[in-house]
Design a protein around this motif. Structure first.
Motif, PDB file in Angstrom:
ATOM      1  N   TYR A  13       0.793  -0.972   0.125  1.00  0.00           N
ATOM      2  CA  TYR A  13       0.009  -0.104  -0.046  1.00  0.00           C
ATOM      3  C   TYR A  13       0.832   1.264   0.043  1.00  0.00           C
ATOM      4  N   LEU A  14       1.864   1.231   1.057  1.00  0.00           N
ATOM      5  CA  LEU A  14       2.603   2.380   0.986  1.00  0.00           C
ATOM      6  C   LEU A  14       3.499   2.787  -0.311  1.00  0.00           C
ATOM      7  N   GLN A  15       4.153   1.655  -0.829  1.00  0.00           N
ATOM      8  CA  GLN A  15       4.790   1.938  -2.147  1.00  0.00           C
ATOM      9  C   GLN A  15       3.848   2.257  -3.314  1.00  0.00           C
ATOM     10  N   SER A  16       2.792   1.840  -3.370  1.00  0.00           N
ATOM     11  CA  SER A  16       1.878   2.017  -4.381  1.00  0.00           C
ATOM     12  C   SER A  16       1.181   3.450  -4.075  1.00  0.00           C
ATOM     13  N   ASN A  17       0.658   3.805  -2.944  1.00  0.00           N
ATOM     14  CA  ASN A  17      -0.222   5.058  -2.728  1.00  0.00           C
ATOM     15  C   ASN A  17       0.561   6.370  -2.021  1.00  0.00           C
ATOM     16  N   VAL A  18       1.696   6.124  -1.555  1.00  0.00           N
ATOM     17  CA  VAL A  18       2.528   7.065  -1.101  1.00  0.00           C
ATOM     18  C   VAL A  18       3.929   7.050  -1.941  1.00  0.00           C
ATOM     19  N   PRO A  19       3.630   7.056  -3.013  1.00  0.00           N
ATOM     20  CA  PRO A  19       5.279   7.254  -3.680  1.00  0.00           C
ATOM     21  C   PRO A  19       5.992   8.356  -3.437  1.00  0.00           C
ATOM     22  N   GLN A  20       5.529   9.338  -2.965  1.00  0.00           N
ATOM     23  CA  GLN A  20       6.104  10.681  -2.595  1.00  0.00           C
ATOM     24  C   GLN A  20       7.262  10.431  -1.575  1.00  0.00           C
ATOM     25  N   ILE A  21       7.058   9.822  -0.697  1.00  0.00           N
ATOM     26  CA  ILE A  21       8.116   9.402   0.394  1.00  0.00           C
ATOM     27  C   ILE A  21       9.399   9.102  -0.231  1.00  0.00           C
ATOM     28  N   GLN A  22       9.180   7.937  -1.270  1.00  0.00           N
ATOM     29  CA  GLN A  22      10.640   7.595  -1.982  1.00  0.00           C
ATOM     30  C   GLN A  22      11.056   8.398  -2.819  1.00  0.00           C
ATOM     31  N   ASP A  23      10.024   8.907  -3.626  1.00  0.00           N
ATOM     32  CA  ASP A  23      10.425   9.991  -4.794  1.00  0.00           C
ATOM     33  C   ASP A  23      10.887  11.328  -4.400  1.00  0.00           C
ATOM     34  N   HIS A  24      10.777  11.535  -3.002  1.00  0.00           N
ATOM     35  CA  HIS A  24      11.306  13.008  -2.617  1.00  0.00           C
ATOM     36  C   HIS A  24      12.562  12.492  -1.732  1.00  0.00           C
ATOM     37  N   GLY A  25      13.135  11.427  -1.858  1.00  0.00           N
ATOM     38  CA  GLY A  25      14.319  10.920  -1.052  1.00  0.00           C
ATOM     39  C   GLY A  25      14.299  10.481   0.416  1.00  0.00           C
ATOM     40  N   GLY A  26      12.867  10.114   0.761  1.00  0.00           N
ATOM     41  CA  GLY A  26      12.714   9.646   2.244  1.00  0.00           C
ATOM     42  C   GLY A  26      12.402   8.009   1.883  1.00  0.00           C
ATOM     43  N   HIS A  27      12.236   7.804   3.109  1.00  0.00           N
ATOM     44  CA  HIS A  27      11.898   6.210   3.060  1.00  0.00           C
ATOM     45  C   HIS A  27      11.110   5.720   4.344  1.00  0.00           C
ATOM     46  N   PHE A  28      10.427   4.431   4.150  1.00  0.00           N
ATOM     47  CA  PHE A  28       9.869   3.915   5.234  1.00  0.00           C
ATOM     48  C   PHE A  28      10.073   2.725   5.864  1.00  0.00           C
ATOM     49  N   GLU A  29       9.893   2.547   6.874  1.00  0.00           N
ATOM     50  CA  GLU A  29      10.193   1.184   7.625  1.00  0.00           C
ATOM     51  C   GLU A  29       9.281   0.803   8.588  1.00  0.00           C
ATOM     52  N   ILE A  30       8.737  -0.587   8.205  1.00  0.00           N
ATOM     53  CA  ILE A  30       7.600  -1.224   8.779  1.00  0.00           C
ATOM     54  C   ILE A  30       8.492  -1.616  10.267  1.00  0.00           C
ATOM     55  N   GLU A  31       8.176  -1.052  11.401  1.00  0.00           N
ATOM     56  CA  GLU A  31       9.084  -1.529  12.458  1.00  0.00           C
ATOM     57  C   GLU A  31       8.418  -2.597  13.491  1.00  0.00           C
ATOM     58  N   ASP A  32       7.060  -2.565  13.350  1.00  0.00           N
ATOM     59  CA  ASP A  32       6.449  -3.428  14.231  1.00  0.00           C
ATOM     60  C   ASP A  32       5.148  -3.743  13.933  1.00  0.00           C
ATOM     61  N   VAL A  33       4.764  -5.092  13.909  1.00  0.00           N
ATOM     62  CA  VAL A  33       3.340  -5.691  13.616  1.00  0.00           C
ATOM     63  C   VAL A  33       2.699  -6.517  14.761  1.00  0.00           C
ATOM     64  N   ASP A  34       1.767  -6.180  15.225  1.00  0.00           N
ATOM     65  CA  ASP A  34       0.997  -6.832  16.321  1.00  0.00           C
ATOM     66  C   ASP A  34      -0.489  -7.326  15.556  1.00  0.00           C
ATOM     67  N   GLU A  35      -0.546  -8.480  14.775  1.00  0.00           N
ATOM     68  CA  GLU A  35      -1.475  -8.864  14.109  1.00  0.00           C
ATOM     69  C   GLU A  35      -2.644  -9.230  14.983  1.00  0.00           C
ATOM     70  N   GLU A  36      -2.685  -9.560  16.096  1.00  0.00           N
ATOM     71  CA  GLU A  36      -3.799  -9.932  17.142  1.00  0.00           C
ATOM     72  C   GLU A  36      -4.412  -8.665  17.506  1.00  0.00           C
ATOM     73  N   ALA A  37      -3.746  -7.498  17.656  1.00  0.00           N
ATOM     74  CA  ALA A  37      -4.441  -6.165  17.973  1.00  0.00           C
ATOM     75  C   ALA A  37      -4.749  -5.488  16.633  1.00  0.00           C
ATOM     76  N   GLY A  38      -4.114  -5.605  15.545  1.00  0.00           N
ATOM     77  CA  GLY A  38      -4.396  -5.032  14.467  1.00  0.00           C
ATOM     78  C   GLY A  38      -3.597  -3.878  14.604  1.00  0.00           C
ATOM     79  N   GLU A  39      -2.436  -4.019  14.888  1.00  0.00           N
ATOM     80  CA  GLU A  39      -1.553  -2.642  15.191  1.00  0.00           C
ATOM     81  C   GLU A  39      -0.357  -2.586  14.553  1.00  0.00           C
ATOM     82  N   ILE A  40       0.052  -1.615  13.667  1.00  0.00           N
ATOM     83  CA  ILE A  40       1.101  -1.765  13.005  1.00  0.00           C
ATOM     84  C   ILE A  40       1.994  -0.248  13.194  1.00  0.00           C
TER      85      ILE A  40
END
Length: 108
Positions: A13-40
């Motif tokens: 989703y982030l790569q497809s829908n928020v390309p401005q992050i990478q296009d402008h020299g930024g980056h994102f990292e998914i730091e934590d995923v709690d699938e039971e709580a539905g929290e990311i």
């Protein structure tokens, strides 16, 4: 639902829908995923560290990700510090509360 699946769908989703992050020299990292709580937890960095519109990007990710990736209830977004950090980290929360950001809808 596995943590790996939730992370993969979030990354897609982030790569497809928020390309401005990478296009402008930024980056994102998914730091934590709690699938039971539905929290990311997503961190944005690189050029995002000092970008004046990063609070709007963070707000958009928090609000839109649960609508587009099933099984996500809560999104935490933080900005990493780094050599390009021009905005003081303690001002980020204050900036997010400013009226200018309340009705702004980024083009992604």
């Amino acid at each position: 639902m596995s943590a790996e699946s939730l992370e993969r769908r979030t990354r897609n989703y982030l790569q497809s829908n928020v390309p401005q992050i990478q296009d402008h020299g930024g980056h994102f990292e998914i730091e934590d995923v709690d699938e039971e709580a539905g929290e990311i937890t997503v961190a944005i960095g690189g050029a995002c560290s000092g970008c004046g519109i990063a609070p709007m990007t963070m707000k958009a990710i928090r609000e839109r990700l649960p609508d587009h990736v099933s099984d996500i209830e809560t999104v935490n977004v933080r900005r990493t510090s780094g050599p390009r950090a021009a905005v003081m980290p303690d001002k980020t929360e204050e900036m997010e509360e400013m009226d200018e950001y309340t009705d702004y809808s980024p083009p992604f």
